[in-house]
Motif scaffolding. Structure first.
Motif, PDB file in Angstrom:
ATOM      1  N   ASP A  11      27.190   3.823 -33.917  1.00 41.13           N
ATOM      2  CA  ASP A  11      26.218   2.950 -34.849  1.00 41.13           C
ATOM      3  C   ASP A  11      24.872   2.955 -34.602  1.00 41.13           C
ATOM      4  OD1 ASP A  11      28.460   2.064 -36.502  1.00 41.13           O
ATOM      5  OD2 ASP A  11      29.030   0.718 -34.797  1.00 41.13           O
ATOM      6  N   LEU A  12      24.091   3.722 -35.346  1.00 35.17           N
ATOM      7  CA  LEU A  12      22.881   3.846 -35.153  1.00 35.17           C
ATOM      8  C   LEU A  12      21.906   3.115 -36.424  1.00 35.17           C
ATOM      9  CD1 LEU A  12      23.142   7.615 -34.866  1.00 35.17           C
ATOM     10  CD2 LEU A  12      22.754   5.983 -33.014  1.00 35.17           C
ATOM     11  N   ASP A  13      20.499   2.805 -35.577  1.00 33.72           N
ATOM     12  CA  ASP A  13      19.600   2.271 -36.685  1.00 33.72           C
ATOM     13  C   ASP A  13      18.529   2.993 -36.504  1.00 33.72           C
ATOM     14  OD1 ASP A  13      18.083   0.564 -38.222  1.00 33.72           O
ATOM     15  OD2 ASP A  13      17.740  -0.936 -36.615  1.00 33.72           O
ATOM     16  N   LEU A  14      18.353   3.807 -37.495  1.00 39.06           N
ATOM     17  CA  LEU A  14      17.143   5.247 -37.658  1.00 39.06           C
ATOM     18  C   LEU A  14      16.286   4.924 -38.606  1.00 39.06           C
ATOM     19  CD1 LEU A  14      19.903   8.046 -36.743  1.00 39.06           C
ATOM     20  CD2 LEU A  14      18.285   6.879 -35.085  1.00 39.06           C
ATOM     21  N   ASP A  15      15.329   5.392 -38.321  1.00 39.00           N
ATOM     22  CA  ASP A  15      14.404   5.371 -39.281  1.00 39.00           C
ATOM     23  C   ASP A  15      14.789   6.674 -40.388  1.00 39.00           C
ATOM     24  OD1 ASP A  15      11.814   7.118 -40.570  1.00 39.00           O
ATOM     25  OD2 ASP A  15      10.898   5.474 -39.878  1.00 39.00           O
ATOM     26  N   HIS A  16      14.359   6.508 -41.761  1.00 36.73           N
ATOM     27  CA  HIS A  16      14.991   7.320 -42.889  1.00 36.73           C
ATOM     28  C   HIS A  16      14.346   8.819 -42.561  1.00 36.73           C
ATOM     29  CE1 HIS A  16      11.580   5.863 -44.524  1.00 36.73           C
ATOM     30  NE2 HIS A  16      11.475   6.916 -45.143  1.00 36.73           N
ATOM     31  N   ARG A  17      13.400   8.858 -41.681  1.00 36.91           N
ATOM     32  CA  ARG A  17      12.974  10.440 -41.563  1.00 36.91           C
ATOM     33  C   ARG A  17      13.404  10.946 -40.394  1.00 36.91           C
ATOM     34  NH1 ARG A  17       6.985   8.066 -41.427  1.00 36.91           N
ATOM     35  NH2 ARG A  17       8.201   6.429 -40.155  1.00 36.91           N
ATOM     36  N   VAL A  18      14.423  10.579 -39.646  1.00 36.96           N
ATOM     37  CA  VAL A  18      15.083  11.135 -38.289  1.00 36.96           C
ATOM     38  C   VAL A  18      15.921  12.247 -39.005  1.00 36.96           C
ATOM     39  CG1 VAL A  18      16.253  10.664 -36.424  1.00 36.96           C
ATOM     40  CG2 VAL A  18      14.402   9.090 -37.012  1.00 36.96           C
ATOM     41  N   THR A  19      15.655  13.352 -38.492  1.00 38.86           N
ATOM     42  CA  THR A  19      16.539  14.428 -38.680  1.00 38.86           C
ATOM     43  C   THR A  19      18.040  14.374 -37.743  1.00 38.86           C
ATOM     44  OG1 THR A  19      15.681  16.116 -36.985  1.00 38.86           O
ATOM     45  CG2 THR A  19      14.788  16.171 -38.939  1.00 38.86           C
ATOM     46  N   LEU A  20      19.143  15.000 -38.099  1.00 37.43           N
ATOM     47  CA  LEU A  20      20.119  14.842 -37.186  1.00 37.43           C
ATOM     48  C   LEU A  20      19.980  15.321 -35.831  1.00 37.43           C
ATOM     49  CD1 LEU A  20      23.406  14.725 -36.714  1.00 37.43           C
ATOM     50  CD2 LEU A  20      23.626  16.820 -37.936  1.00 37.43           C
ATOM     51  N   LEU A  21      19.291  16.484 -35.569  1.00 38.15           N
ATOM     52  CA  LEU A  21      18.953  16.976 -34.496  1.00 38.15           C
ATOM     53  C   LEU A  21      18.061  16.054 -33.715  1.00 38.15           C
ATOM     54  CD1 LEU A  21      18.689  19.242 -32.306  1.00 38.15           C
ATOM     55  CD2 LEU A  21      16.448  20.085 -33.558  1.00 38.15           C
ATOM     56  N   ASP A  22      17.344  15.397 -34.246  1.00 35.50           N
ATOM     57  CA  ASP A  22      16.459  14.430 -33.544  1.00 35.50           C
ATOM     58  C   ASP A  22      17.283  13.129 -32.848  1.00 35.50           C
ATOM     59  OD1 ASP A  22      13.834  15.810 -33.306  1.00 35.50           O
ATOM     60  OD2 ASP A  22      13.105  14.901 -35.115  1.00 35.50           O
ATOM     61  N   ALA A  23      18.275  12.840 -33.946  1.00 32.27           N
ATOM     62  CA  ALA A  23      19.051  11.665 -33.619  1.00 32.27           C
ATOM     63  C   ALA A  23      20.130  12.054 -32.516  1.00 32.27           C
ATOM     64  CB  ALA A  23      20.076  11.470 -34.991  1.00 32.27           C
ATOM     65  N   LEU A  24      20.444  13.282 -32.446  1.00 35.26           N
ATOM     66  CA  LEU A  24      21.361  13.740 -31.413  1.00 35.26           C
ATOM     67  C   LEU A  24      20.644  13.629 -30.085  1.00 35.26           C
ATOM     68  CD1 LEU A  24      23.369  16.572 -33.272  1.00 35.26           C
ATOM     69  CD2 LEU A  24      24.043  14.464 -32.606  1.00 35.26           C
ATOM     70  N   ARG A  25      19.395  14.412 -30.057  1.00 39.49           N
ATOM     71  CA  ARG A  25      18.681  14.558 -28.845  1.00 39.49           C
ATOM     72  C   ARG A  25      18.092  13.194 -28.259  1.00 39.49           C
ATOM     73  NH1 ARG A  25      17.614  19.360 -26.961  1.00 39.49           N
ATOM     74  NH2 ARG A  25      15.617  18.909 -26.009  1.00 39.49           N
ATOM     75  N   ARG A  52      31.911  22.107 -40.652  1.00 37.29           N
ATOM     76  CA  ARG A  52      31.077  23.130 -41.263  1.00 37.29           C
ATOM     77  C   ARG A  52      29.591  23.169 -40.666  1.00 37.29           C
ATOM     78  NH1 ARG A  52      32.743  25.541 -45.946  1.00 37.29           N
ATOM     79  NH2 ARG A  52      30.485  26.117 -46.295  1.00 37.29           N
ATOM     80  N   ARG A  53      29.140  24.214 -40.107  1.00 33.36           N
ATOM     81  CA  ARG A  53      27.954  24.404 -39.502  1.00 33.36           C
ATOM     82  C   ARG A  53      26.656  24.380 -40.486  1.00 33.36           C
ATOM     83  NH1 ARG A  53      27.723  31.096 -39.087  1.00 33.36           N
ATOM     84  NH2 ARG A  53      28.919  31.555 -41.055  1.00 33.36           N
ATOM     85  N   VAL A  54      26.026  23.550 -39.710  1.00 35.84           N
ATOM     86  CA  VAL A  54      24.610  23.398 -40.459  1.00 35.84           C
ATOM     87  C   VAL A  54      23.598  23.405 -39.393  1.00 35.84           C
ATOM     88  CG1 VAL A  54      25.688  21.656 -41.879  1.00 35.84           C
ATOM     89  CG2 VAL A  54      24.661  20.683 -39.670  1.00 35.84           C
ATOM     90  N   ASN A  55      22.163  23.398 -39.955  1.00 31.98           N
ATOM     91  CA  ASN A  55      21.203  23.413 -39.193  1.00 31.98           C
ATOM     92  C   ASN A  55      20.793  21.979 -39.084  1.00 31.98           C
ATOM     93  OD1 ASN A  55      20.880  26.146 -38.786  1.00 31.98           O
ATOM     94  ND2 ASN A  55      19.543  26.531 -40.863  1.00 31.98           N
ATOM     95  N   GLY A  56      20.567  21.299 -38.044  1.00 38.94           N
ATOM     96  CA  GLY A  56      20.468  19.840 -37.623  1.00 38.94           C
ATOM     97  C   GLY A  56      19.141  19.570 -38.030  1.00 38.94           C
ATOM     98  N   CYS A  57      18.100  20.402 -37.824  1.00 40.30           N
ATOM     99  CA  CYS A  57      16.790  20.172 -37.965  1.00 40.30           C
ATOM    100  C   CYS A  57      16.502  20.000 -39.520  1.00 40.30           C
ATOM    101  CB  CYS A  57      15.861  21.228 -37.261  1.00 40.30           C
ATOM    102  SG  CYS A  57      15.879  22.855 -38.163  1.00 40.30           S
ATOM    103  N   LEU A  58      17.179  20.354 -40.278  1.00 41.30           N
ATOM    104  CA  LEU A  58      16.934  20.126 -41.666  1.00 41.30           C
ATOM    105  C   LEU A  58      17.719  19.206 -42.159  1.00 41.30           C
ATOM    106  CD1 LEU A  58      17.241  24.034 -43.138  1.00 41.30           C
ATOM    107  CD2 LEU A  58      15.193  22.671 -42.243  1.00 41.30           C
ATOM    108  N   LEU A  59      18.538  18.476 -41.821  1.00 41.59           N
ATOM    109  CA  LEU A  59      19.271  17.165 -42.458  1.00 41.59           C
ATOM    110  C   LEU A  59      18.703  16.010 -41.898  1.00 41.59           C
ATOM    111  CD1 LEU A  59      22.887  18.505 -42.004  1.00 41.59           C
ATOM    112  CD2 LEU A  59      21.685  18.422 -44.055  1.00 41.59           C
ATOM    113  N   LEU A  60      18.380  15.117 -42.921  1.00 38.37           N
ATOM    114  CA  LEU A  60      18.107  13.768 -42.556  1.00 38.37           C
ATOM    115  C   LEU A  60      19.506  13.101 -41.990  1.00 38.37           C
ATOM    116  CD1 LEU A  60      15.600  12.777 -45.169  1.00 38.37           C
ATOM    117  CD2 LEU A  60      14.928  13.500 -43.076  1.00 38.37           C
ATOM    118  N   ALA A  61      19.331  12.232 -40.724  1.00 37.24           N
ATOM    119  CA  ALA A  61      20.627  11.764 -40.182  1.00 37.24           C
ATOM    120  C   ALA A  61      21.304  10.598 -41.196  1.00 37.24           C
ATOM    121  CB  ALA A  61      20.262  11.248 -38.883  1.00 37.24           C
TER     122      ALA A  61
END
Length: 179
Positions: A11-25, A52-61
């Protein structure tokens, strides 16, 4: 929001601009996926979302609430047994610096799943594709063309994917076992 990452719910509380990659890292300390170009052009950030494979830097978490994410850390079995692709990369020396390797591995799992499901690539011969696509060298190269290797380990990567592709377990991940 919540994500199931490598079989574990977060369960994450993230800014809406955080990418999936940044959320993971930055929020989950899963640093396998790398930030290469940050434009979706190199594939170093490739992970699997709902298989399915995705580019984590392009998706908003925040757009992935409730999704299942598998990173390179989730490919191995829960007991630590390496994924068939991880073993094949080691056996075929399919990495040099290792920076692109996590993205290459996740992309290869996705590519093998697509081929097994009969999804054609640009080089798949025209025919009804209900059966798995044959994993020729051209087929593997095309399916992995979105992942760059700056060290030039492509021949070994292709051999590793071809070798692992013969193993039915190569389309499953450790996260699948946990989920």
């Amino acid at each position: 929001m919540s994500l199931r990452v490598n079989g574990v719910r977060h369960d994450l509380d993230l800014d809406h601009r955080v990418t999936l990659l940044d959320a993971l890292r930055e929020h989950l300390d899963l640093t396998g996926a790398k930030k290469g170009c940050d434009h979706g052009q190199c594939g170093a950030c490739t992970v699997l979302v709902d298989g399915r494979r995705v580019n984590g830097c392009l998706l908003l978490a925040v757009t992935l609430d409730g999704c299942r994410v598998t990173t390179v850390e989730g490919l191995a079995a829960p007991d630590g047994t390496l994924h068939p692709l991880q073993r094949a990369f080691i056996e075929h020396d399919a990495f040099q610096c290792g920076y692109c390797t996590p993205g290459q591995l996740c992309s290869a799992v996705g590519a093998l799943r697509e081929a097994a499901a009969g999804h054609p690539s640009h080089v798949t011969p025209p025919a009804p594709q209900e059966a798995p696509a044959a994993l020729t060298e051209a087929e593997i190269r095309e399916r992995l063309s979105g992942n760059l290797c700056r060290c030039g380990a492509y021949p070994a990567i292709v051999r590793a994917v071809a070798d692992a592709g013969a193993d039915a377990a190569a389309t499953r991940t450790g996260a699948d076992v946990i989920a």
